[in-house]
Enzyme design. Structure first.
Site, PDB file in Angstrom:
ATOM      1  CE1 TYR A 156      -4.005   2.079   0.710  1.00  0.00           C
ATOM      2  CE2 TYR A 156      -2.647   3.127   2.387  1.00  0.00           C
ATOM      3  CZ  TYR A 156      -3.798   3.112   1.618  1.00  0.00           C
ATOM      4  OH  TYR A 156      -4.720   4.126   1.741  1.00  0.00           O
ATOM      5  CE  LYS A 160      -3.574   4.787  -1.570  1.00  0.00           C
ATOM      6  NZ  LYS A 160      -4.631   5.297  -2.462  1.00  0.00           N
TER       7      LYS A 160
HETATM    8  P1  NAP Z   1     -13.529   2.543   0.720  1.00  0.00           P
HETATM    9  O1  NAP Z   1     -14.645   3.088   1.536  1.00  0.00           O
HETATM   10  O2  NAP Z   1     -13.141   1.118   0.889  1.00  0.00           O
HETATM   11  O3  NAP Z   1     -13.831   2.835  -0.822  1.00  0.00           O
HETATM   12  C1  NAP Z   1     -12.996   2.349  -1.836  1.00  0.00           C
HETATM   13  C2  NAP Z   1     -13.609   2.665  -3.171  1.00  0.00           C
HETATM   14  O4  NAP Z   1     -12.738   2.165  -4.205  1.00  0.00           O
HETATM   15  C3  NAP Z   1     -14.968   1.983  -3.371  1.00  0.00           C
HETATM   16  O5  NAP Z   1     -15.834   2.856  -4.043  1.00  0.00           O
HETATM   17  C4  NAP Z   1     -14.627   0.800  -4.264  1.00  0.00           C
HETATM   18  O6  NAP Z   1     -15.717   0.420  -5.092  1.00  0.00           O
HETATM   19  C5  NAP Z   1     -13.520   1.380  -5.120  1.00  0.00           C
HETATM   20  N1  NAP Z   1     -12.706   0.343  -5.756  1.00  0.00           N
HETATM   21  C6  NAP Z   1     -11.947  -0.603  -5.139  1.00  0.00           C
HETATM   22  N2  NAP Z   1     -11.353  -1.394  -6.060  1.00  0.00           N
HETATM   23  C7  NAP Z   1     -11.742  -0.936  -7.271  1.00  0.00           C
HETATM   24  C8  NAP Z   1     -11.477  -1.327  -8.610  1.00  0.00           C
HETATM   25  N3  NAP Z   1     -10.668  -2.358  -8.901  1.00  0.00           N
HETATM   26  N4  NAP Z   1     -12.050  -0.626  -9.624  1.00  0.00           N
HETATM   27  C9  NAP Z   1     -12.889   0.411  -9.357  1.00  0.00           C
HETATM   28  N5  NAP Z   1     -13.176   0.829  -8.118  1.00  0.00           N
HETATM   29  C10 NAP Z   1     -12.612   0.154  -7.080  1.00  0.00           C
HETATM   30  O7  NAP Z   1     -12.169   3.354   0.981  1.00  0.00           O
HETATM   31  P2  NAP Z   1     -11.883   4.879   1.366  1.00  0.00           P
HETATM   32  O8  NAP Z   1     -11.361   4.874   2.740  1.00  0.00           O
HETATM   33  O9  NAP Z   1     -13.004   5.760   0.986  1.00  0.00           O
HETATM   34  O10 NAP Z   1     -10.635   5.127   0.402  1.00  0.00           O
HETATM   35  C11 NAP Z   1     -10.660   5.973  -0.724  1.00  0.00           C
HETATM   36  C12 NAP Z   1      -9.221   6.306  -1.100  1.00  0.00           C
HETATM   37  O11 NAP Z   1      -8.607   7.006  -0.011  1.00  0.00           O
HETATM   38  C13 NAP Z   1      -8.342   5.084  -1.327  1.00  0.00           C
HETATM   39  O12 NAP Z   1      -7.463   5.323  -2.396  1.00  0.00           O
HETATM   40  C14 NAP Z   1      -7.573   4.939  -0.041  1.00  0.00           C
HETATM   41  O13 NAP Z   1      -6.346   4.282  -0.221  1.00  0.00           O
HETATM   42  C15 NAP Z   1      -7.388   6.401   0.334  1.00  0.00           C
HETATM   43  N6  NAP Z   1      -7.097   6.622   1.737  1.00  0.00           N
HETATM   44  C16 NAP Z   1      -7.983   6.247   2.726  1.00  0.00           C
HETATM   45  C17 NAP Z   1      -7.663   6.473   4.046  1.00  0.00           C
HETATM   46  C18 NAP Z   1      -8.567   6.091   5.171  1.00  0.00           C
HETATM   47  O14 NAP Z   1      -8.128   6.205   6.350  1.00  0.00           O
HETATM   48  N7  NAP Z   1      -9.793   5.664   4.918  1.00  0.00           N
HETATM   49  C19 NAP Z   1      -6.441   7.070   4.379  1.00  0.00           C
HETATM   50  C20 NAP Z   1      -5.567   7.435   3.359  1.00  0.00           C
HETATM   51  C21 NAP Z   1      -5.917   7.211   2.038  1.00  0.00           C
HETATM   52  P3  NAP Z   1     -16.570  -0.916  -4.761  1.00  0.00           P
HETATM   53  O15 NAP Z   1     -16.944  -0.851  -3.315  1.00  0.00           O
HETATM   54  O16 NAP Z   1     -17.704  -0.871  -5.693  1.00  0.00           O
HETATM   55  O17 NAP Z   1     -15.612  -2.043  -5.024  1.00  0.00           O
END
Ligand code: NAP
Length: 248
Positions: A156, A160
């Site tokens: 990861y 990133k």
């Molecule tokens: P999340 O709630 O798990 O949402 C992830 C999203 O990505 C979902 O809409 C999912 O769609 C989509 N996705 C996953 N695999 C995919 C694929 N192969 N093709 C198309 N869509 C795909 O996660 P989140 O926390 O909102 O994360 C959003 C972004 O922020 C990510 O890049 C994550 O790494 C980053 N981030 C999150 C955090 C945190 O603490 N939450 C911190 C730093 C960075 P489906 O559900 O339909 O599969």
């Protein structure tokens, strides 16, 4: 180009941070296109319902962002139908955490493909049309972990960190064409991605956050929206941390 005629594409817009981004854009009533992957479409349907309730014309598409061919075909269709993409938010991401010693090739490859190759796939599919229209905003969602590392997240963190290098390079290549490319590095945000972390890990994280709380998806969405506003037109190639001070 008025805000209402902008075409905004958000990958991973079905839930979490991506959904908050879509809802933030709703104020200007652009055309919003949500990309998601889960065949259970309940999350994307909920997002589309909320957007429609706000009077926004929105559509959802199941596209695997890690597949170059699928992404290329998807954007080809969007561009031939709507003629433009003004904003691309590369937000889709996954985790497959395990200590480096035990990490399988599949865990490495899958995370790199979904988190990093996807940014290559999607950005390359729209950049030519943005260059032609001499405007565009690309916002890539990275993570604080890409800069500080995190045990159990070598795949990861690498993906990133890769997003940061890719974004700065593309930012330099297209800056003269009215296109900005920026990165947001969220810290520890309340979404499904962090929901199942053991309490002990959550506590450890919280101790390191000067603001003493997890972030909300809306905290990240606000920064994405601002980076796509006219006022942020002179900002490109930057990594902006939304982490309550976790990284400074
Ligand atoms: P999340 O709630 O798990 O949402 C992830 C999203 O990505 C979902 O809409 C999912 O769609 C989509 N996705 C996953 N695999 C995919 C694929 N192969 N093709 C198309 N869509 C795909 O996660 P989140 O926390 O909102 O994360 C959003 C972004 O922020 C990510 O890049 C994550 O790494 C980053 N981030 C999150 C955090 C945190 O603490 N939450 C911190 C730093 C960075 P489906 O559900 O339909 O599969």
């Amino acid at each position: 180009m008025s805000d209402a005629s902008r075409v905004v594409v958000i990958t991973g817009g079905s839930k979490g941070i991506g959904r908050a981004v879509a809802l933030r854009f709703a104020v200007e009533k652009p055309r919003i296109i949500i990309v998601h992957f889960d065949p259970d479409e309940s999350a994307v349907r909920e997002t589309l319902r909320s957007l429609s309730g706000l009077g926004v014309e929105a559509e959802g598409h199941k596209v695997d962002v890690s597949s170059h061919a699928e992404v290329e075909a998807f954007f080809k269709e969007v561009l031939s139908r709507l003629g433009r993409v003004d904003v691309l938010v590369n937000n889709a991401g996954i985790v497959k955490d395990t200590f480096f010693m035990r990490m399988s090739e599949e865990e490495w490859d899958t995370v790199l493909r979904v988190n990093l190759k996807s940014v290559f796939n999607c950005t390359q599919s729209v950049i030519r049309s943005m260059i032609k229209q001499r405007s565009g905003r690309v916002v890539n969602i990275s993570s604080v972990v890409g800069q500080i590392g995190n045990p159990g997240q070598a795949n990861y963190a690498a993906s990133k960190a890769g997003i940061m290098g890719l974004s700065k390079t593309v930012a330099k290549e297209v800056a003269g064409r009215g296109i900005t490319v920026n990165v947001i590095a969220p810290g520890f945000i309340k979404t499904d991605m962090t929901a199942n972390l053991p309490e002990k890990v959550k506590e450890l994280f919280l101790q390191q956050i000067p603001m003493g709380r997890m972030g909300n998806p809306e905290d990240v969405a606000e920064t994405v929206y601002w980076l796509c506003s006219e006022g942020a037109g002179y900002i490109t190639g930057q990594v902006i941390h939304v982490s309550g001070g976790l990284y400074m």
